[in-house]
Design a protein around this motif. Structure first.
Motif, PDB file in Angstrom:
ATOM      1  N   UNK A 138       0.907  -1.150  -0.149  1.00  0.00           N
ATOM      2  CA  UNK A 138      -0.244   0.458  -0.088  1.00  0.00           C
ATOM      3  C   UNK A 138       0.452   1.308   0.002  1.00  0.00           C
ATOM      4  N   UNK A 139      -0.030   2.469  -0.633  1.00  0.00           N
ATOM      5  CA  UNK A 139       0.851   3.628  -1.063  1.00  0.00           C
ATOM      6  C   UNK A 139       1.125   4.628   0.785  1.00  0.00           C
ATOM      7  N   UNK A 140       2.796   4.511   0.771  1.00  0.00           N
ATOM      8  CA  UNK A 140       2.862   6.029   2.143  1.00  0.00           C
ATOM      9  C   UNK A 140       2.483   6.809   1.792  1.00  0.00           C
ATOM     10  N   UNK A 141       2.929   7.247   3.674  1.00  0.00           N
ATOM     11  CA  UNK A 141       1.947   9.255   3.403  1.00  0.00           C
ATOM     12  C   UNK A 141       0.630   9.241   3.791  1.00  0.00           C
ATOM     13  N   UNK A 142      -0.170   8.066   3.619  1.00  0.00           N
ATOM     14  CA  UNK A 142      -1.435   7.808   3.841  1.00  0.00           C
ATOM     15  C   UNK A 142      -1.801   8.343   5.627  1.00  0.00           C
ATOM     16  N   UNK A 143      -2.860   8.265   5.789  1.00  0.00           N
ATOM     17  CA  UNK A 143      -3.056   8.355   7.045  1.00  0.00           C
ATOM     18  C   UNK A 143      -3.704   6.471   7.775  1.00  0.00           C
TER      19      UNK A 143
ATOM     20  N   UNK B 185      -5.294   2.970  -2.570  1.00  0.00           N
ATOM     21  CA  UNK B 185      -4.642   2.717  -1.433  1.00  0.00           C
ATOM     22  C   UNK B 185      -3.215   1.953  -1.744  1.00  0.00           C
ATOM     23  N   UNK B 186      -3.715   1.703  -3.383  1.00  0.00           N
ATOM     24  CA  UNK B 186      -2.158   0.218  -3.903  1.00  0.00           C
ATOM     25  C   UNK B 186      -1.267   1.594  -4.247  1.00  0.00           C
ATOM     26  N   UNK B 187      -0.433   0.843  -4.016  1.00  0.00           N
ATOM     27  CA  UNK B 187       1.278   1.315  -3.860  1.00  0.00           C
ATOM     28  C   UNK B 187       0.959   1.374  -6.323  1.00  0.00           C
ATOM     29  N   UNK B 188       1.539   3.335  -6.139  1.00  0.00           N
ATOM     30  CA  UNK B 188       1.634   3.191  -7.735  1.00  0.00           C
ATOM     31  C   UNK B 188       2.837   2.342  -8.054  1.00  0.00           C
ATOM     32  N   UNK B 189       3.199   1.957  -9.161  1.00  0.00           N
ATOM     33  CA  UNK B 189       4.371   1.972 -10.180  1.00  0.00           C
ATOM     34  C   UNK B 189       4.698   2.694 -10.300  1.00  0.00           C
TER      35      UNK B 189
END
Lengths: 189, 189
Positions: A138-143, B185-189
């Motif tokens: 999952x993305x960083x920088x989320x709450x 919320x997925x990490x983007x490539x």
């Protein structure tokens, strides 16, 4: 007998409301004496607490199993958790409705146990989100706290409208929600 | 006087519940006669309906203004709608809670008007999603009905936990939810 009292009460509380249902009505519906009721429950508060705890503990057990499943990555665990919540409506729609609706009728001492378990349920979801961020899924920088509350909102809200016998199955709804949560609704370039 | 009765009833219904609050208690809290109450409302049902209609009509008016705002694209309209729902908690938390909680206490004739407006609110959201798909802002191939219910779940659920005086403002929460809904919320490539 205890389970019978629980089942009948769930039915009556859902239909008439907790406050509006008396112990007298519960025992009449079961054709037993008040003594039988008070053998198992000190009062209506204890009964309502039991209904709530049964429901939330069922969800927590399932959730912890999913969290500990090492064969799944975080996306798969998220899918399993969303499905679990939506699917549990099928068998436990009345319990769920009572859970969300009648919470405020619990007195403080009884309420605390429930709130603690509810928080645990939310925190388990959040742990998964945090694990997914850490592992680079999952993305960083989320709450994570707010994202978790958003996901819980989507799934919990389905108790108000989702009909497991309707056009969309629990599995299909899970797929739609998961896709939305993972990839969003924006057009991809 | 009508507004005073509404305000006092909202306060009492939120605190004690609709069923548990009598007309007697409402007029006592206001120090007026029962006659004053019945001059404005046929019964408690009509009063509850008024509370519900005031709340949903307020949301609908705001929503329709946003929909018709030609200066905004669909993403911006979506942001405005999410903000509107979350922000309205600030002034109308009690009305909102009564709206969600006491709906089932409305008799059929009173309920119908409410359900119709509630459906309209959901459909307005869905119209925006469909417009966004058509204009190429949002992805094709989605189920707009289910996506709408997901978004409504996130925003409506915030009534249960969001504290406008807490660490996260309505504006910040809107940004978090919008980002989640648009991009996932997925990490983007």
């Amino acid at each position: 007998m205890k389970q019978k009292i629980l089942d009948t009460s769930i039915h009556l509380f859902d239909k008439k409301g907790f406050t509006e249902t008396s112990v007298q009505e519960i025992v009449e519906a079961l054709d037993v004496t008040k003594g039988s009721f008070y053998y198992y429950f000190k009062n209506k508060q204890e009964l309502l607490t039991d209904i709530h705890l049964n429901f939330i503990e069922f969800l927590l057990r399932n959730q912890e199993e999913i969290l500990q499943d090492e064969s799944k990555n975080c996306q798969e665990k998220l899918r399993a958790m969303i499905f679990m919540v939506i699917h549990s409506i099928k068998g436990r729609k009345k319990s769920a409705r009572i859970f969300f609706r009648e919470m405020r009728n619990l007195e403080k001492a009884y309420l605390e146990q429930n709130v603690q378990k509810r928080d645990q349920f939310r925190k388990n979801f959040q742990t998964l989100i945090e694990e997914g961020i850490e592992k680079g899924e999952f993305q960083t920088g989320m709450n994570p706290d707010m994202v978790t509350r958003g996901i819980l909102g989507m799934t919990n809200w389905s108790y108000y409208w989702f009909d497991p016998e309707g056009d969309i199955s629990a599995d299909e709804l899970t797929t739609i929600y998961l896709e939305m949560i993972l990839n969003g609704i924006n057009k991809k370039d």
